[in-house]
Design an enzyme around this catalytic site. Structure first.
Site, PDB file in Angstrom:
ATOM      1  CG  ASP A  58      44.639   4.602  19.549  1.00  0.00           C
ATOM      2  OD1 ASP A  58      43.477   4.216  19.302  1.00  0.00           O
ATOM      3  OD2 ASP A  58      45.091   4.677  20.714  1.00  0.00           O
ATOM      4  NE  ARG A  87      60.040  28.422  14.494  1.00  0.00           N
ATOM      5  CZ  ARG A  87      60.836  29.490  14.428  1.00  0.00           C
ATOM      6  NH1 ARG A  87      60.785  30.279  13.353  1.00  0.00           N
ATOM      7  NH2 ARG A  87      61.654  29.786  15.396  1.00  0.00           N
ATOM      8  NE  ARG A 134      33.181   5.136  15.550  1.00  0.00           N
ATOM      9  CZ  ARG A 134      32.359   5.368  14.527  1.00  0.00           C
ATOM     10  NH1 ARG A 134      31.648   6.480  14.474  1.00  0.00           N
ATOM     11  NH2 ARG A 134      32.267   4.492  13.557  1.00  0.00           N
ATOM     12  CB  THR A 170      65.343   9.155  18.519  1.00  0.00           C
ATOM     13  OG1 THR A 170      65.678  10.200  17.595  1.00  0.00           O
ATOM     14  CG2 THR A 170      66.381   8.056  18.431  1.00  0.00           C
ATOM     15  CG  ASP A 186      64.611  17.603  18.827  1.00  0.00           C
ATOM     16  OD1 ASP A 186      65.736  18.135  18.710  1.00  0.00           O
ATOM     17  OD2 ASP A 186      64.440  16.453  19.262  1.00  0.00           O
TER      18      ASP A 186
END
Length: 329
Positions: free
Chosen positions: A180, A81, A161, A191, A76
């Site tokens: 996060d 790219r 942090r 997916t 993938d």
């Protein structure tokens, strides 16, 4: 008229180099002209020595508008790219998976010869995949403008942090929390990173945008699926001095200071993927994720005019002794 096929590969891997060489030979045998990126063609020549199969060089012998199709050999990441390279030219891409899951790929390495034959017969269809437009604002100034096929992910810059963010849909704040990060994805990207973060799987033909929090510390942090006409935004709050990092398809990134704002909308320029099999998306899910389906019996194919059978009637035996009502107890 000559038909040119662009062969793109991850030439840093031996398997990809061998697959690219075989693809070029099969294309020539089918009367097609292989075209390669100059750097990738140089890698091929360095690995194999002098090559006896001619391949035109993109930018020297021809340009992207002269190419009919892009044949991408890899996982993938290689397809993403390639999408960056050809999106502005609306060139369709057909992926041959050399990676692990390869959800964007259409065929596997073992099907390489068949894939070339399908291309030669024009036995493929092209579908358009939604992309997203991404803008980054800092102190009222637009700092970055880009796009993504899978997703844009806001992630914390420092491991120790967490980020303080507020999510916004259609120019209205929804909720704020520490986390996060946050992933904003297309159905194609459902997916990918969004899936790993706990988001829903969305069928590619569904037009929608996704917003998925990552390890959020709050009560209301469910994944959201909204209209493709909606405008999504995430702001990095200034309650702390935690910095973030923004990634687009895992390939392009930018550092984000507190106070940054990320806006995401549907792009008007899709990515075109070629399909040689009309395989249902559900079958692709089962195959790629190796999902268990044992015990499945399948649909009942009956004629519409066929009458249904009689409904069984179960006679309940009457009690021999009347049951007293509660008021007599």
């Amino acid at each position: 008229m000559s038909r040119r096929i662009l062969v793109l590969a991850h030439t840093g891997r031996e398997e990809s180099l061998k697959a690219a060489r075989e693809a070029c030979r099969e294309l020539i045998a089918s009367g097609l002209i292989p075209v390669m990126d100059p750097e990738e063609r140089a890698d091929m020549a360095l690995f194999f020595g002098e090559r006896d199969e001619p391949a035109e060089v993109l930018g020297s012998d021809c340009e992207l508008p002269d190419v009919e199709l892009g044949m991408v050999l890899g996982g993938d990441g290689t397809i993403l790219r390639a999408a960056e390279m050809v999106r502005d030219q609306n060139l369709p891409l057909l992926g041959v998976n050399l990676g692990h899951v390869g959800f964007l790929a259409e065929s596997e390495r073992a099907d390489l010869k068949d894939t070339v034959r399908w291309i030669a017969r024009r036995d493929y269809v092209v579908e358009e995949r939604m992309t997203i437009d991404i803008q980054v604002w800092v102190k009222g100034q637009r700092l970055w403008h880009t796009w993504a096929l899978n997703e844009v992910s806001l992630e914390k810059g420092n491991r120790e942090r967490m980020l303080e963010v507020v999510m916004e849909v259609d120019e209205r704040p929804l909720t704020s929390f520490g986390c996060d990060g946050v992933v904003m994805a297309t159905p194609t990207g459902s997916t990918a990173y969004a899936f790993s973060a706990g988001g829903p799987v969305v069928w590619p033909e569904v037009e929608a945008l996704l917003m998925v929090p990552i390890s959020a510390h709050a009560l209301f942090t469910k994944p959201l699926v909204v209209s493709p006409r909606s405008r999504l935004a995430v702001e990095v709050l200034t309650r702390t001095d935690a910095h973030g990092v923004l990634w687009c398809d895992g390939r392009r990134s930018i550092d984000l200071p507190p106070g940054s704002r990320i806006e995401v909308t549907r792009s008007d320029k899709p990515v075109r993927l070629a399909r040689t099999h009309q395989t249902p998306f559900s079958a692709r899910l089962v195959s790629k994720f190796e999902l268990p389906t044992s015990g499945w019996r399948g649909p009942m194919h009956q004629s519409r005019n066929e009458p249904t059978g009689p409904v069984p009637v179960i006679n309940q035996p009457k009690p021999s002794t009347p049951v007293p009502s509660p008021k007599h107890l």
